[in-house]
Design an enzyme around this catalytic site. Structure first.
Site, PDB file in Angstrom:
ATOM      1  N   GLY A 295      35.168  54.727  -6.640  1.00 52.90           N
ATOM      2  CA  GLY A 295      34.763  53.355  -6.969  1.00 52.90           C
ATOM      3  C   GLY A 295      35.721  52.389  -7.196  1.00 52.90           C
ATOM      4  O   GLY A 295      35.505  51.226  -7.000  1.00 52.90           O
TER       5      GLY A 295
ATOM      6  N   GLU B 270      39.706  51.283 -13.204  1.00 50.13           N
ATOM      7  CA  GLU B 270      38.755  52.017 -13.110  1.00 50.13           C
ATOM      8  C   GLU B 270      37.624  50.710 -12.516  1.00 50.13           C
ATOM      9  O   GLU B 270      37.862  49.738 -12.895  1.00 50.13           O
ATOM     10  CB  GLU B 270      37.953  52.569 -14.378  1.00 50.13           C
ATOM     11  CG  GLU B 270      38.350  53.996 -14.585  1.00 50.13           C
ATOM     12  CD  GLU B 270      37.389  54.863 -13.789  1.00 50.13           C
ATOM     13  OE1 GLU B 270      37.010  54.272 -12.804  1.00 50.13           O
ATOM     14  OE2 GLU B 270      37.399  56.061 -14.031  1.00 50.13           O
ATOM     15  N   ASP B 271      36.644  51.246 -11.922  1.00 48.83           N
ATOM     16  CA  ASP B 271      35.616  50.324 -11.350  1.00 48.83           C
ATOM     17  C   ASP B 271      34.572  50.143 -12.776  1.00 48.83           C
ATOM     18  O   ASP B 271      34.516  48.928 -13.263  1.00 48.83           O
ATOM     19  CB  ASP B 271      34.691  50.487 -10.127  1.00 48.83           C
ATOM     20  CG  ASP B 271      34.388  51.985 -10.403  1.00 48.83           C
ATOM     21  OD1 ASP B 271      34.895  52.779 -11.141  1.00 48.83           O
ATOM     22  OD2 ASP B 271      33.410  52.239  -9.338  1.00 48.83           O
TER      23      ASP B 271
ATOM     24  N   ASP C  79      31.726  53.808 -18.512  1.00 49.01           N
ATOM     25  CA  ASP C  79      30.273  53.992 -19.037  1.00 49.01           C
ATOM     26  C   ASP C  79      30.247  54.909 -20.292  1.00 49.01           C
ATOM     27  O   ASP C  79      30.449  54.391 -21.387  1.00 49.01           O
ATOM     28  CB  ASP C  79      29.548  54.659 -17.651  1.00 49.01           C
ATOM     29  CG  ASP C  79      27.922  54.943 -18.001  1.00 49.01           C
ATOM     30  OD1 ASP C  79      27.435  54.492 -19.118  1.00 49.01           O
ATOM     31  OD2 ASP C  79      27.178  55.560 -17.132  1.00 49.01           O
TER      32      ASP C  79
ATOM     33  N   LYS D  68      30.625  49.093 -19.268  1.00 56.97           N
ATOM     34  CA  LYS D  68      29.282  49.177 -19.702  1.00 56.97           C
ATOM     35  C   LYS D  68      28.973  50.067 -21.016  1.00 56.97           C
ATOM     36  O   LYS D  68      29.381  51.231 -21.072  1.00 56.97           O
ATOM     37  CB  LYS D  68      28.777  49.978 -18.377  1.00 56.97           C
ATOM     38  CG  LYS D  68      27.088  49.947 -18.606  1.00 56.97           C
ATOM     39  CD  LYS D  68      26.421  50.827 -17.311  1.00 56.97           C
ATOM     40  CE  LYS D  68      25.339  51.377 -17.273  1.00 56.97           C
ATOM     41  NZ  LYS D  68      24.744  51.789 -16.019  1.00 56.97           N
TER      42      LYS D  68
ATOM     43  N   PHE E 172      21.820  49.924 -13.587  1.00 55.69           N
ATOM     44  CA  PHE E 172      22.580  50.740 -12.557  1.00 55.69           C
ATOM     45  C   PHE E 172      23.121  49.716 -11.332  1.00 55.69           C
ATOM     46  O   PHE E 172      22.276  48.980 -10.866  1.00 55.69           O
ATOM     47  CB  PHE E 172      21.482  51.903 -11.798  1.00 55.69           C
ATOM     48  CG  PHE E 172      22.363  52.777 -11.083  1.00 55.69           C
ATOM     49  CD1 PHE E 172      22.097  54.217 -11.345  1.00 55.69           C
ATOM     50  CD2 PHE E 172      23.168  52.449 -10.033  1.00 55.69           C
ATOM     51  CE1 PHE E 172      23.243  55.183 -10.909  1.00 55.69           C
ATOM     52  CE2 PHE E 172      23.609  53.450  -9.066  1.00 55.69           C
ATOM     53  CZ  PHE E 172      23.643  54.802  -9.845  1.00 55.69           C
ATOM     54  N   VAL E 173      24.491  49.836 -11.508  1.00 55.00           N
ATOM     55  CA  VAL E 173      24.987  48.792 -10.903  1.00 55.00           C
ATOM     56  C   VAL E 173      25.702  49.290  -9.591  1.00 55.00           C
ATOM     57  O   VAL E 173      26.167  50.417  -9.481  1.00 55.00           O
ATOM     58  CB  VAL E 173      26.357  48.003 -11.568  1.00 55.00           C
ATOM     59  CG1 VAL E 173      25.623  46.936 -12.325  1.00 55.00           C
ATOM     60  CG2 VAL E 173      26.925  48.798 -12.443  1.00 55.00           C
TER      61      VAL E 173
ATOM     62  N   ASP F 282      28.483  52.853  -6.202  1.00 54.87           N
ATOM     63  CA  ASP F 282      27.568  53.351  -5.104  1.00 54.87           C
ATOM     64  C   ASP F 282      26.277  53.937  -5.782  1.00 54.87           C
ATOM     65  O   ASP F 282      26.480  54.153  -7.001  1.00 54.87           O
ATOM     66  CB  ASP F 282      28.443  54.459  -4.229  1.00 54.87           C
ATOM     67  CG  ASP F 282      28.322  55.607  -5.073  1.00 54.87           C
ATOM     68  OD1 ASP F 282      28.874  55.815  -6.303  1.00 54.87           O
ATOM     69  OD2 ASP F 282      27.973  56.854  -4.460  1.00 54.87           O
TER      70      ASP F 282
ATOM     71  N   ARG G 159      28.673  50.491  -1.443  1.00 57.77           N
ATOM     72  CA  ARG G 159      29.922  50.337  -1.962  1.00 57.77           C
ATOM     73  C   ARG G 159      30.717  49.013  -1.434  1.00 57.77           C
ATOM     74  O   ARG G 159      31.247  48.409  -1.762  1.00 57.77           O
ATOM     75  CB  ARG G 159      30.900  51.670  -1.671  1.00 57.77           C
ATOM     76  CG  ARG G 159      30.660  52.700  -2.636  1.00 57.77           C
ATOM     77  CD  ARG G 159      31.861  53.634  -2.293  1.00 57.77           C
ATOM     78  NE  ARG G 159      31.639  55.085  -2.505  1.00 57.77           N
ATOM     79  CZ  ARG G 159      31.724  55.491  -3.719  1.00 57.77           C
ATOM     80  NH1 ARG G 159      32.027  54.750  -5.037  1.00 57.77           N
ATOM     81  NH2 ARG G 159      31.426  56.892  -4.106  1.00 57.77           N
TER      82      ARG G 159
HETATM   83  C1  PRP Z   1      32.466  56.344 -12.020  1.00 54.75           C
HETATM   84  C2  PRP Z   1      33.434  55.289 -12.351  1.00 54.75           C
HETATM   85  C3  PRP Z   1      34.556  56.217 -13.407  1.00 54.75           C
HETATM   86  C4  PRP Z   1      33.435  56.949 -13.980  1.00 54.75           C
HETATM   87  C5  PRP Z   1      32.888  56.476 -15.281  1.00 54.75           C
HETATM   88  O1  PRP Z   1      32.819  57.380 -11.173  1.00 54.75           O
HETATM   89  O2  PRP Z   1      34.304  55.233 -11.178  1.00 54.75           O
HETATM   90  O3  PRP Z   1      35.297  57.045 -12.855  1.00 54.75           O
HETATM   91  O4  PRP Z   1      31.996  57.118 -13.333  1.00 54.75           O
HETATM   92  O5  PRP Z   1      31.858  57.016 -16.136  1.00 54.75           O
HETATM   93  P1  PRP Z   1      32.177  57.772 -17.545  1.00 54.75           P
HETATM   94  O6  PRP Z   1      32.773  56.559 -18.040  1.00 54.75           O
HETATM   95  O7  PRP Z   1      30.465  57.958 -17.829  1.00 54.75           O
HETATM   96  O8  PRP Z   1      33.012  58.884 -17.683  1.00 54.75           O
HETATM   97  P2  PRP Z   1      31.772  58.105 -10.223  1.00 54.75           P
HETATM   98  O9  PRP Z   1      31.938  59.492 -10.733  1.00 54.75           O
HETATM   99  O10 PRP Z   1      30.409  57.526 -10.147  1.00 54.75           O
HETATM  100  O11 PRP Z   1      32.518  58.374  -8.773  1.00 54.75           O
HETATM  101  P3  PRP Z   1      33.108  57.265  -7.705  1.00 54.75           P
HETATM  102  O12 PRP Z   1      34.030  56.559  -8.424  1.00 54.75           O
HETATM  103  O13 PRP Z   1      33.584  57.889  -6.641  1.00 54.75           O
HETATM  104  O14 PRP Z   1      31.608  56.673  -7.208  1.00 54.75           O
END
Ligand code: PRP
Length: 188
Positions: A50, A106-107, A110, A138, A160-161, A167, A173
């Site tokens: 991400g 990080e993107d 959460d 978030k 949900f962004v 994605d 993406r």
């Molecule tokens: C997303 C994002 C972080 C993580 C954050 O990754 O890139 O790595 O979730 O969530 P958290 O704070 O609840 O741990 P994802 O697992 O969706 O994989 P991606 O980056 O490949 O989309």
């Protein structure tokens, strides 16, 4: 040409707004750079997948600084027995972080569990310091207290962004902006 139906989501942060925030973060990183680096390059880590778009844009804005870049891939799932979040590494770092001041990019943050995992990993690996940078902070689903040094946008709503690297089931993406996916797209 439309790739996705415009009625599938609502744009939250335009490409222009994102760029402004990335620039502001890059400026702050540069200001802090000399205090943190001990003369060594800072190691910036992109958390796949991400953060890719954000990472590329951010690191290009640090072109006058001596930095190293690396990537890490993680996979997370819920343990069926106690519902605990299990995070595993699917792509290791290529650079040994020992002794480096590390900035994890990080993107989105959460629950905070991913960066908690990364902090422990990097501290155990001997990083000199570990800081975090995210485009989206978030907050509604946060499960652990986390310190984030650089934040693009704070999200107070549990939407949900997608877009700009984020994605839904692998899609969206490549949108150049960040959008909130309409609940009917993911709630069956
Ligand atoms: C997303 C994002 C972080 C993580 C954050 O990754 O890139 O790595 O979730 O969530 P958290 O704070 O609840 O741990 P994802 O697992 O969706 O994989 P991606 O980056 O490949 O989309």
């Amino acid at each position: 040409m439309k790739i996705y139906g415009q009625d599938e989501f609502t744009v939250l942060f335009s490409r222009m707004k994102i760029l402004e925030q990335v620039e502001a973060i890059a400026k702050r990183i540069k200001t802090n750079f000399s205090n943190q680096s001990d003369g060594r390059p800072i190691l910036l880590i992109c958390v796949l997948n991400g953060a890719m778009y954000f990472f590329v844009e951010l690191t290009k804005m640090l072109s006058d600084k001596d930095i190293l870049i690396d990537t890490i891939g993680l996979s997370s799932y819920r343990n069926g027995v106690d519902s605990a979040q299990i995070i595993t590494i699917v792509k290791k770092l290529d650079i040994d972080p020992r002794g480096y001041h590390v900035l994890v990019v990080e993107d989105i943050i959460d629950t905070g569990l991913t960066i908690q995992f990364l902090r422990n990993l990097l501290v155990e690996a001997g990083a000199a310091s570990v800081q975090f940078c995210c485009l989206l902070d978030k907050r509604p689903r946060r499960m652990v207290q986390v310190d984030i040094q650089y934040v693009g946008f704070v999200m107070e709503n549990d939407e949900f962004v997608v877009g700009y690297g984020l994605d839904y089931n692998g899609r969206y993406r490549n949108l150049p902006y960040i959008a909130a996916l309409h609940p009917r797209m993911y709630k069956k």
